[in-house]
Design a protein around this motif. Structure first.
Motif, PDB file in Angstrom:
ATOM      1  N   MET A   1      -5.895  -0.323   4.267  1.00  0.00           N
ATOM      2  CA  MET A   1      -6.769  -1.388   4.713  1.00  0.00           C
ATOM      3  C   MET A   1      -5.955  -2.618   5.078  1.00  0.00           C
ATOM      4  O   MET A   1      -4.906  -2.869   4.493  1.00  0.00           O
ATOM      5  CB  MET A   1      -7.754  -1.744   3.609  1.00  0.00           C
ATOM      6  CG  MET A   1      -8.795  -0.680   3.398  1.00  0.00           C
ATOM      7  SD  MET A   1     -10.011  -1.000   2.097  1.00  0.00           S
ATOM      8  CE  MET A   1     -10.409  -2.677   2.301  1.00  0.00           C
ATOM      9  N   LYS A   2      -6.475  -3.377   6.021  1.00  0.00           N
ATOM     10  CA  LYS A   2      -5.803  -4.607   6.421  1.00  0.00           C
ATOM     11  C   LYS A   2      -5.954  -5.667   5.337  1.00  0.00           C
ATOM     12  O   LYS A   2      -7.019  -5.820   4.745  1.00  0.00           O
ATOM     13  CB  LYS A   2      -6.395  -5.147   7.719  1.00  0.00           C
ATOM     14  CG  LYS A   2      -6.099  -4.290   8.916  1.00  0.00           C
ATOM     15  CD  LYS A   2      -6.677  -4.951  10.164  1.00  0.00           C
ATOM     16  CE  LYS A   2      -6.367  -4.124  11.382  1.00  0.00           C
ATOM     17  NZ  LYS A   2      -6.924  -4.740  12.588  1.00  0.00           N
ATOM     18  N   LYS A   3      -4.912  -6.405   5.103  1.00  0.00           N
ATOM     19  CA  LYS A   3      -4.944  -7.492   4.132  1.00  0.00           C
ATOM     20  C   LYS A   3      -5.584  -8.719   4.769  1.00  0.00           C
ATOM     21  O   LYS A   3      -5.409  -8.984   5.956  1.00  0.00           O
ATOM     22  CB  LYS A   3      -3.526  -7.825   3.685  1.00  0.00           C
ATOM     23  CG  LYS A   3      -2.815  -6.647   3.059  1.00  0.00           C
ATOM     24  CD  LYS A   3      -2.602  -6.909   1.619  1.00  0.00           C
ATOM     25  CE  LYS A   3      -1.746  -5.771   1.071  1.00  0.00           C
ATOM     26  NZ  LYS A   3      -2.344  -5.153  -0.042  1.00  0.00           N
TER      27      LYS A   3
END
Length: 84
Positions: A1-3
């Protein structure tokens, strides 16, 4: 997942269904101007027109809509054009 994609500022918010006055509390990031006090705790308030507690699909109390008149009117105008 993107931070850094999801918000970090979740807080307890009260949602009030205006059709039946039911209030439920959940976490949200929504901005509100109004507040409500429930059991001595003040929450931001979001007013809803309809929720699962008042929606006919969830309550099983579907409202009947008079479509028979509309269908009959349509059939009298257009329904029998190809009748032999």
């Amino acid at each position: 997942m993107k931070k850094g994609l999801h918000p970090e500022n979740y807080r307890q918010v009260a949602f009030k269904d205006m059709s039946n006055e039911e209030v439920f509390i959940t976490r949200s990031t929504i901005n509100t101007k109004e507040t409500i006090e429930i059991e001595g705790v003040t929450y931001p308030l979001v007013k809803l027109e309809i929720s699962s507690s008042s929606h006919p699909f969830y309550t099983g109390k579907a409202k009947l809509v008079d479509t028979a008149g509309r269908v009959d009117k349509f059939m009298s105008r257009y329904g029998n054009r190809y009748k032999k």
